[in-house]
Design an enzyme around this catalytic site. Structure first.
Site, PDB file in Angstrom:
ATOM      1  CB  SER A  42      -0.934   0.020   1.216  1.00  0.00           C
ATOM      2  OG  SER A  42      -0.202  -0.134   2.418  1.00  0.00           O
ATOM      3  CG  ASP A 331      -4.170   5.030   7.431  1.00  0.00           C
ATOM      4  OD1 ASP A 331      -2.968   4.826   7.718  1.00  0.00           O
ATOM      5  OD2 ASP A 331      -4.720   4.503   6.437  1.00  0.00           O
ATOM      6  CG  HIS A 334      -1.097   3.557   4.932  1.00  0.00           C
ATOM      7  ND1 HIS A 334      -2.310   3.051   5.392  1.00  0.00           N
ATOM      8  CD2 HIS A 334      -0.524   2.570   4.199  1.00  0.00           C
ATOM      9  CE1 HIS A 334      -2.450   1.811   4.947  1.00  0.00           C
ATOM     10  NE2 HIS A 334      -1.382   1.490   4.229  1.00  0.00           N
TER      11      HIS A 334
END
Length: 362
Positions: A42, A331, A334
């Protein structure tokens, strides 16, 4: 004293090269590489998971809040990813497209793409249960892309573009944080060291595959201190409320194994430069000394409580902070795009030294 001069020479070289390659107005310089191809999780996925039947997505607000027009793209942050910013730094477009995006076509094919998939890892057992792209599938998608490139622009152009491109892989955090340390079946089957070795085998196969496709410049990005992620502190060290050092030690030891592996296998890939790029030290420094980098908050993310929210838990109903630029994390898992910019600059400077050394030129 001799070590001091060596260190000084390296720093001077990096500074000199940086002055040559810092971004300028479009058209004023040639890109450092023909294209950028990235693989992993991600941290480098600009939206490939949007086109997969998986729950691991971020194509909804407040993700993308600071992207142009506040548009959520599938990037797990408030704006651009580290790879977008790295692409710009080396003279390529400032948004690295997702390879599965239908809009990835035409001239865009010539400057690279991300084949990464959020929640993916080196181990298949990390990716497959979540219906995201395992590393082998990411490489398969690269092969399909290369065929498209050759069909549209000719085999000579395709081969030249690939051979002069920068390949990079960034992964491993999900293997440990969302697989090994949460999956009792995996822990029962492997010790930490055995699981690390399994991941290294996958990395070796990846290097072999992209080398066989024409890659000559390959960057292996190490693991971050994932014990300092807000979610990992909340889940595993909430009483002390500090970085979970056991996880950081796992990351550090794995990074050492990556470096040892690369030294061992380099002779098997003649004509290629395969280098390790470190993110552990810079990210740890940012988290330990956030004010040095202009941040005020490093314990929690901007979205929601910032302690556990990520993916669907960070959603349109979540209340996010007023100024993400003051946060290290967007978040609980990340970084913010502001933090990614610092990381991108650091990776770029490392790459300039490693890939433009006298050894590289010879």
């Amino acid at each position: 004293m001799e070590g001091h001069y060596i260190s000084l020479s390296i720093n001077v070289l990096a500074l000199f090269l940086l002055t040559l390659y810092v971004p300028q107005a479009a058209g004023q310089r040639q890109p450092l590489y023909s294209a950028l191809y990235v693989f992993g999780d991600s941290t480098i996925d600009p939206g490939n998971n949007n086109f997969l039947a998986t729950v691991v997505k971020s194509d909804f607000p407040p993700y993308g809040r600071d992207f142009p027009n506040g548009r959520p793209t599938g990037r797990f942050t408030n704006g651009r990813l580290v790879t977008d910013q790295l692409s710009e730094l080396i003279g390529l477009p400032d948004l690295l497209p997702a390879s599965l995006d239908p809009e990835f076509r035409g001239q865009k094919l010539l400057t690279g793409a991300s084949f990464g998939s959020s929640a993916s890892g080196y181990a298949d057992s990390t990716s497959i249960p979540l219906d995201v792209l395992p590393l082998e599938k990411q490489v398969e998608n690269f092969r399909l892309y290369k065929a498209r490139l050759a069909k549209q622009f000719g085999h000579e152009t395709a081969n030249k573009t690939v051979s002069q491109a920068l390949f990079a892989i960034s992964g491993g955090t999900d293997d440990f944080a969302n697989n090994y340390f949460l999956n009792h079946i995996t822990r029962k089957k492997y010790t930490v060291e055995q699981f690390q070795d399994l991941m290294l085998k996958s990395l070796t196969v990846f290097i072999e595959n992209v080398y066989n496709e024409g890659a000559t410049t390959i960057a292996i990005v190490g693991l971050p201190p994932f014990g300092c992620l807000p979610s990992q502190i909340t889940l595993h060290n909430i009483v002390e409320n500090t970085c979970f050092e056991e996880f950081n030690e796992v990351a550090s030891s794995f990074n050492s194994k990556i470096k040892a592996l690369l030294e061992k296998i380099k002779p098997h890939f003649p004509g290629a430069v395969i280098a390790y790029l470190d993110i552990y030290d810079k990210i740890l420094d940012i988290i330990k000394s956030p004010s040095k980098y202009g941040f005020e908050e490093a314990r929690k993310g901007c979205c929601g409580t910032g302690l556990l929210e990520t993916a669907i838990l960070c959603n349109p109903s979540s209340i996010s902070c007023a100024e993400p630029s003051k946060y290290v994390f967007w978040d609980s898992f990340h970084p913010t795009t502001e933090c990614y910019q610092i990381i991108a600059n650091n990776l770029f400077q490392q790459a300039l030294v490693v890939f433009n050394s006298p050894t590289r030129r010879n």
